[in-house]
Design a protein around this motif. Structure first.
Motif, PDB file in Angstrom:
ATOM      1  N   ILE A   1     109.916 -27.399  -6.280  1.00  0.00           N
ATOM      2  CA  ILE A   1     110.665 -26.174  -5.970  1.00  0.00           C
ATOM      3  C   ILE A   1     110.256 -25.069  -6.943  1.00  0.00           C
ATOM      4  O   ILE A   1     110.173 -23.903  -6.581  1.00  0.00           O
ATOM      5  N   ALA A   2     109.932 -25.457  -8.180  1.00  0.00           N
ATOM      6  CA  ALA A   2     109.475 -24.466  -9.154  1.00  0.00           C
ATOM      7  C   ALA A   2     108.016 -24.098  -8.930  1.00  0.00           C
ATOM      8  O   ALA A   2     107.435 -23.336  -9.696  1.00  0.00           O
ATOM      9  N   GLY A   3     107.399 -24.687  -7.898  1.00  0.00           N
ATOM     10  CA  GLY A   3     106.061 -24.278  -7.502  1.00  0.00           C
ATOM     11  C   GLY A   3     104.922 -25.057  -8.128  1.00  0.00           C
ATOM     12  O   GLY A   3     103.784 -24.624  -8.078  1.00  0.00           O
ATOM     13  N   GLU A   4     105.218 -26.221  -8.715  1.00  0.00           N
ATOM     14  CA  GLU A   4     104.152 -26.987  -9.365  1.00  0.00           C
ATOM     15  C   GLU A   4     104.169 -28.454  -8.920  1.00  0.00           C
ATOM     16  O   GLU A   4     105.139 -28.927  -8.337  1.00  0.00           O
ATOM     17  N   PHE A   5     103.074 -29.151  -9.199  1.00  0.00           N
ATOM     18  CA  PHE A   5     102.979 -30.581  -8.931  1.00  0.00           C
ATOM     19  C   PHE A   5     102.724 -31.323 -10.221  1.00  0.00           C
ATOM     20  O   PHE A   5     102.138 -30.767 -11.146  1.00  0.00           O
ATOM     21  N   ASP A   6     103.112 -32.588 -10.246  1.00  0.00           N
ATOM     22  CA  ASP A   6     102.704 -33.429 -11.359  1.00  0.00           C
ATOM     23  C   ASP A   6     102.083 -34.699 -10.794  1.00  0.00           C
ATOM     24  O   ASP A   6     102.781 -35.630 -10.419  1.00  0.00           O
ATOM     25  N   LEU A   7     100.755 -34.716 -10.738  1.00  0.00           N
ATOM     26  CA  LEU A   7     100.069 -35.895 -10.206  1.00  0.00           C
ATOM     27  C   LEU A   7      99.921 -36.978 -11.264  1.00  0.00           C
ATOM     28  O   LEU A   7      99.393 -38.041 -10.998  1.00  0.00           O
ATOM     29  N   SER A   8     100.367 -36.708 -12.481  1.00  0.00           N
ATOM     30  CA  SER A   8     100.197 -37.709 -13.536  1.00  0.00           C
ATOM     31  C   SER A   8     101.372 -38.678 -13.587  1.00  0.00           C
ATOM     32  O   SER A   8     101.395 -39.585 -14.410  1.00  0.00           O
ATOM     33  N   MET A   9     102.363 -38.507 -12.691  1.00  0.00           N
ATOM     34  CA  MET A   9     103.562 -39.344 -12.775  1.00  0.00           C
ATOM     35  C   MET A   9     103.252 -40.834 -12.683  1.00  0.00           C
ATOM     36  O   MET A   9     103.795 -41.642 -13.425  1.00  0.00           O
ATOM     37  N   GLY A  10     102.384 -41.202 -11.744  1.00  0.00           N
ATOM     38  CA  GLY A  10     102.065 -42.613 -11.561  1.00  0.00           C
ATOM     39  C   GLY A  10     101.418 -43.199 -12.803  1.00  0.00           C
ATOM     40  O   GLY A  10     101.810 -44.278 -13.282  1.00  0.00           O
ATOM     41  N   SER A  11     100.443 -42.510 -13.357  1.00  0.00           N
ATOM     42  CA  SER A  11      99.772 -42.991 -14.567  1.00  0.00           C
ATOM     43  C   SER A  11     100.745 -43.031 -15.736  1.00  0.00           C
ATOM     44  O   SER A  11     100.660 -43.895 -16.604  1.00  0.00           O
ATOM     45  N   MET A  12     101.676 -42.085 -15.730  1.00  0.00           N
ATOM     46  CA  MET A  12     102.667 -42.033 -16.796  1.00  0.00           C
ATOM     47  C   MET A  12     103.542 -43.288 -16.786  1.00  0.00           C
ATOM     48  O   MET A  12     103.974 -43.763 -17.834  1.00  0.00           O
ATOM     49  N   ILE A  13     103.778 -43.830 -15.587  1.00  0.00           N
ATOM     50  CA  ILE A  13     104.582 -45.051 -15.482  1.00  0.00           C
ATOM     51  C   ILE A  13     103.881 -46.197 -16.211  1.00  0.00           C
ATOM     52  O   ILE A  13     104.484 -46.895 -17.031  1.00  0.00           O
ATOM     53  N   GLY A  14     102.577 -46.361 -15.924  1.00  0.00           N
ATOM     54  CA  GLY A  14     101.817 -47.408 -16.599  1.00  0.00           C
ATOM     55  C   GLY A  14     101.789 -47.185 -18.106  1.00  0.00           C
ATOM     56  O   GLY A  14     102.013 -48.115 -18.894  1.00  0.00           O
ATOM     57  N   PHE A  15     101.564 -45.952 -18.480  1.00  0.00           N
ATOM     58  CA  PHE A  15     101.465 -45.596 -19.896  1.00  0.00           C
ATOM     59  C   PHE A  15     102.772 -45.882 -20.629  1.00  0.00           C
ATOM     60  O   PHE A  15     102.805 -46.562 -21.657  1.00  0.00           O
TER      61      PHE A  15
ATOM     62  N   LEU B   1      96.105 -22.125 -14.424  1.00  0.00           N
ATOM     63  CA  LEU B   1      95.368 -22.995 -13.503  1.00  0.00           C
ATOM     64  C   LEU B   1      96.354 -23.701 -12.586  1.00  0.00           C
ATOM     65  O   LEU B   1      97.509 -23.898 -12.941  1.00  0.00           O
ATOM     66  N   PRO B   2      95.905 -24.107 -11.384  1.00  0.00           N
ATOM     67  CA  PRO B   2      96.815 -24.852 -10.512  1.00  0.00           C
ATOM     68  C   PRO B   2      97.216 -26.172 -11.174  1.00  0.00           C
ATOM     69  O   PRO B   2      96.363 -26.877 -11.727  1.00  0.00           O
ATOM     70  N   SER B   3      98.501 -26.482 -11.106  1.00  0.00           N
ATOM     71  CA  SER B   3      98.969 -27.712 -11.741  1.00  0.00           C
ATOM     72  C   SER B   3      98.368 -28.930 -11.051  1.00  0.00           C
ATOM     73  O   SER B   3      98.249 -29.994 -11.640  1.00  0.00           O
TER      74      SER B   3
ATOM     75  N   GLY C   1     112.232 -31.978   2.843  1.00  0.00           N
ATOM     76  CA  GLY C   1     112.397 -30.590   3.258  1.00  0.00           C
ATOM     77  C   GLY C   1     111.926 -29.549   2.262  1.00  0.00           C
ATOM     78  O   GLY C   1     112.074 -28.360   2.515  1.00  0.00           O
ATOM     79  N   ALA C   2     111.363 -29.976   1.131  1.00  0.00           N
ATOM     80  CA  ALA C   2     110.886 -28.979   0.167  1.00  0.00           C
ATOM     81  C   ALA C   2     109.563 -28.397   0.661  1.00  0.00           C
ATOM     82  O   ALA C   2     108.792 -29.087   1.328  1.00  0.00           O
ATOM     83  N   LEU C   3     109.333 -27.129   0.338  1.00  0.00           N
ATOM     84  CA  LEU C   3     108.070 -26.504   0.710  1.00  0.00           C
ATOM     85  C   LEU C   3     107.036 -26.773  -0.375  1.00  0.00           C
ATOM     86  O   LEU C   3     107.317 -26.636  -1.563  1.00  0.00           O
ATOM     87  N   LEU C   4     105.820 -27.145   0.059  1.00  0.00           N
ATOM     88  CA  LEU C   4     104.751 -27.415  -0.901  1.00  0.00           C
ATOM     89  C   LEU C   4     104.417 -26.181  -1.723  1.00  0.00           C
ATOM     90  O   LEU C   4     103.874 -26.268  -2.818  1.00  0.00           O
ATOM     91  N   THR C   5     104.735 -25.016  -1.174  1.00  0.00           N
ATOM     92  CA  THR C   5     104.424 -23.766  -1.866  1.00  0.00           C
ATOM     93  C   THR C   5     105.520 -23.350  -2.843  1.00  0.00           C
ATOM     94  O   THR C   5     105.388 -22.348  -3.519  1.00  0.00           O
ATOM     95  N   GLY C   6     106.601 -24.125  -2.890  1.00  0.00           N
ATOM     96  CA  GLY C   6     107.654 -23.846  -3.858  1.00  0.00           C
ATOM     97  C   GLY C   6     108.742 -22.926  -3.346  1.00  0.00           C
ATOM     98  O   GLY C   6     108.618 -22.296  -2.303  1.00  0.00           O
TER      99      GLY C   6
ATOM    100  N   TYR D   1     102.385 -26.817 -20.684  1.00  0.00           N
ATOM    101  CA  TYR D   1     101.882 -25.737 -21.520  1.00  0.00           C
ATOM    102  C   TYR D   1     100.507 -25.276 -21.040  1.00  0.00           C
ATOM    103  O   TYR D   1     100.241 -24.079 -20.922  1.00  0.00           O
ATOM    104  N   ILE D   2      99.651 -26.251 -20.744  1.00  0.00           N
ATOM    105  CA  ILE D   2      98.315 -25.885 -20.243  1.00  0.00           C
ATOM    106  C   ILE D   2      98.446 -25.111 -18.938  1.00  0.00           C
ATOM    107  O   ILE D   2      97.798 -24.080 -18.734  1.00  0.00           O
ATOM    108  N   VAL D   3      99.321 -25.595 -18.049  1.00  0.00           N
ATOM    109  CA  VAL D   3      99.471 -24.948 -16.740  1.00  0.00           C
ATOM    110  C   VAL D   3      99.934 -23.502 -16.892  1.00  0.00           C
ATOM    111  O   VAL D   3      99.335 -22.583 -16.332  1.00  0.00           O
ATOM    112  N   VAL D   4     101.006 -23.270 -17.674  1.00  0.00           N
ATOM    113  CA  VAL D   4     101.521 -21.894 -17.744  1.00  0.00           C
ATOM    114  C   VAL D   4     100.614 -20.998 -18.587  1.00  0.00           C
ATOM    115  O   VAL D   4     100.530 -19.798 -18.360  1.00  0.00           O
TER     116      VAL D   4
END
Ligand SMILES: Nc1ncnc2c1ncn2[C@@H]1O[C@H](COP(=O)(O)OP(=O)(O)OP(=O)(O)O)[C@@H](O)[C@H]1O
Ligand SMILES: [Mg+2]
Lengths: 289, 373
Positions: free
Chosen positions: B83-97, B140-142, B310-315, B133-136
């Motif tokens: 909803i804030a307009g970003e993605f976090d694709l690292s969530m899965g790896s974060m679980i393992g970590f 760059l696209p998250s 129902g969330a929009l991919l565009t935020g 921090y890197i994203v904002v």
């Protein structure tokens, strides 16, 4: 305390190699309407954005109530009581009227971590604010994507008026408005002035600028051509300044029309002027004032 | 017309320009409407197809609600961030970590389990902060930034666990966590007394020795509910929630009116990291083992749940409840297919179709909302 609420001293703003503003000096007084004039791309929006905390000046000084200050964010400017209507309005289409109205300045109730957004009161304030602008809101919880351009503009203005405690900045506030709403905006500007606020107004419409303004500052290609008191300039001269001294031939017919209109109210034979004369007049005034 | 007469007209009858909107139309405009109807359809379907397979007995219910809750925890985080307009694709790896950060210090360095849990949360959230921090900072696209961290974190997890333990799966955490004060909050069960009582009055089935088949509610379900309630409240009822919508709807506009969009986004990246760690903690402490490949593809499952919700991919648009419904559909179908004995390949087909349908539907909703602009 200084006589001026906001003062700019030799402010310049660069975007890479683009010089958007160069050595701007400007003073804004409480209880006055300060009109910014200039052609498209003259740097008006850039100038008010430096006052609103969006852009930091690349060079020069910003004084607030006589004290030098660096605005680091629009939030800080709002905290100081400087509210702005941006040219692009700064509204979010997917959000409701009320959520847009209070965006960044939410009205909260409750204590500590349990503070919550007081939707009911907020709805009432938003509806009342828009009503003052002549817009009847059907449902304050409706997304503003469905509102008309003028309705959105009125929302942005109502918001700034609600939050501008000391300085109100309006960047072409009447651009999309109907006759009634434009009149409302000018009324609101006059009201704000009467309440002792400083108003900075940008417009390309001399009929809007001249009746309410106390001072005019003229920008041309990023530079200031000076500030004029209303007492020192006529409507025709203002119009001419707005045209940047160009395309005078086209203007002449328009000027003739004003002349007729003006001479209808006051038997002003002294308004007979030729455009070239006015230009020299204003240049002289610039040199004097 | 004077103001008085305007007022009297508006007071005497409601605005002549409002058409009576039916309740159904209003419902249709809710972001979570699609997912809500999806949930109902899925339940009706499996009630017919798998009604007698034990899917709706106590242990069956617990089974699919646990799967849904696991995904739900991730979806709540992904939802706010989307909803804030970003993605976090690292969530899965974060679980393992995070799982490894809990297990290795506890098993190999004799840390008390509570301290390794806290270490996992702090490290994960610090990494979340760094990603945000890197994203904002760079703009760059998250999508790209977090994709980089998907690989970095996964690689790091495998490399470090081999370095420290020579293995990629470590077990025995349940043994060292036995008397820990913090571990039961993740690996324990909720309401055990209640279930024993239910068994004693014969309301649920029991083992031969009289102990209930379902001994309690796994903590992940409790966490999921708590997280969803808090996140939903924050999103719709607080200033910060308004900032989330504003940051995703139009970050520049939001910034210009004083919304600290950078801070909002960074906090939400930390929140997704928190959710991933919560998932990992519950998994590691319930099953007693951690593995470097845990959480594979979970980031996509979370995003799918959020989009179905129902969330929009565009935020700028969405709801926590919707994301939860998305996760529920996911869990029920996955387990339902298992219960009915249908080949699980069909699950993927279903998932893809569901995702496509949801995106089409959301797109339609978005057009309805913003059609005037
Ligand atoms: N962020 C930016 N980056 C680069 N150049 C910019 C930026 N903002 C403004 N400019 C340039 O600065 C100049 C002044 O722009 P500005 O928007 O202030 O004009 P304006 O006087 O408000 O014009 P208008 O009447 O059309 O609104 C323009 O030439 C514009 O291209
Ligand atoms: Mg402009």
């Amino acid at each position: 305390m200084s006589e001026f609420i906001i003062e700019l001293k030799n402010v310049s703003r660069y975007f890479g190699s683009v010089i958007a503003l160069q050595d701007i000096n400007m003073q804004v007084k409480l209880g006055e309407v300060h009109c910014l004039l200039g052609d498209n791309g003259a740097g008006k929006s850039t100038l008010i954005k430096t006052l609103a905390g969006v852009h930091k000046p690349s060079e020069g000084e910003f004084l607030y109530e006589g004290k030098p200050m660096t605005l680091t964010s629009p939030r800080q400017a709002l905290d100081l009581g400087i509210a702005t209507v941006y040219q692009d309005l700064a509204l979010v289409s997917l959000m409701s009227v009320t959520r847009n109205f209070f965006m960044g300045r939410e009205l909260t109730k409750g204590w500590g971590p349990f503070k919550y957004f007081d939707t009911q009161t907020a709805n009432k304030i938003a509806v009342a604010g828009l009503a003052e602008m002549g817009i009847e809101v059907r449902d304050p919880e409706q997304a503003i994507g469905t509102m008309s351009g003028g309705e959105r503009q009125c929302l942005a203005i109502a918001r700034a008026i609600h939050f501008g405690a000391k300085v109100l900045i309006l960047d072409e506030p009447t651009a999309a408005l109907g006759v009634k709403q434009s009149a409302n905006v000018l009324k609101v500007v006059a009201k704000a002035k009467a309440r002792g606020l400083a108003v900075i107004l940008i417009t390309h419409n001399v009929h809007h600028a001249y009746p309410v303004a106390d001072r005019f500052t003229l920008l041309n290609r990023g530079q200031s051509l000076g500030t004029f008191l209303k007492a020192d300039v006529t409507r025709e001269e203002v119009l001419e300044m707005m045209a940047g001294g160009q395309e005078l031939a086209d203007l002449e017919s328009e000027l003739a029309e004003f002349q007729r209109a003006d001479s209808a109210d006051n038997d002003g034979g002294n308004h007979a002027l030729d455009a070239g004369q006015a230009a020299t007049n204003s240049m002289q005034k610039a040199a004097n004032g | 017309m004077s103001t008085a007469s305007i007022e009297s007209t508006t007071n005497s009858r409601s605005d002549e320009r409002i058409r009576e909107v039916s309740k159904i139309k209003k419902l249709l405009n809710r972001p979570d409407f699609g997912a809500m109807s999806g949930v109902i359809l899925v339940f009706i379907f499996f009630a017919f197809v798998a009604g007698d397979s034990g899917m709706f007995a106590a242990d069956g219910i617990l089974n699919w609600s646990t799967v849904s809750a696991q995904l739900g925890v991730l979806a709540v985080g992904a939802c706010l961030l989307m909803i804030a307009g970003e993605f976090d694709l690292s969530m899965g790896s974060m679980i393992g970590f995070a799982g490894m950060v809990i297990a290795i210090p506890a098993l190999y360095w004799d840390w008390p389990v509570w301290s390794s849990i806290l270490l996992a949360f702090t490290t994960a959230m610090a990494i979340g902060w760094f990603i945000g921090y890197i994203v904002v900072r760079t703009g760059l696209p998250s999508f790209i930034v977090s994709l980089a961290f998907l690989f970095i974190l996964r690689g790091l997890t495998i490399a470090l666990s081999i370095l420290f333990t020579n293995k990629t799966i470590v077990s025995g955490v349940d043994r060292v966590a036995e008397n820990d004060w913090l571990a039961p909050f993740f690996g324990g069960e909720f309401g055990t007394g209640f279930f024993t009582w239910l068994a004693s009055i014969g309301a649920i089935s029991t083992y031969n020795d009289g102990s209930p088949l379902v001994s309690g509610i796994p903590m992940i379900i409790v966490w999921c509910v708590v997280l969803a309630v808090v996140a939903s409240w924050v999103l719709f009822k607080t200033s910060f929630g308004n900032w989330i919508f504003a940051a995703g709807g139009d970050a520049k506009a939001a910034k210009n009116v004083g919304v600290p969009t950078d801070r909002v986004k960074i906090i939400l990246f930390m929140f997704t990291a928190f959710c991933a760690t919560l998932y990992a903690s519950c998994q590691v402490l319930e099953f007693g083992s951690a593995a470097a490949d845990r959480g594979l593809l979970k980031e996509f499952e979370a995003i799918i749940a959020v989009v179905i919700g129902g969330a929009l991919l565009t935020g700028g648009y969405g709801s926590v409840l919707g994301a939860l419904f998305g996760a529920l559909i996911f869990g029920v179908v996955q387990m339902g297919i298992f219960f009915t004995g249908i080949s699980s390949d069909w699950f993927r087909v279903f998932l893809g179709v569901m995702l496509l349908a949801a995106v089409l539907f959301n797109n339609f909703v978005r057009k309805r909302i913003t059609q005037a602009s």
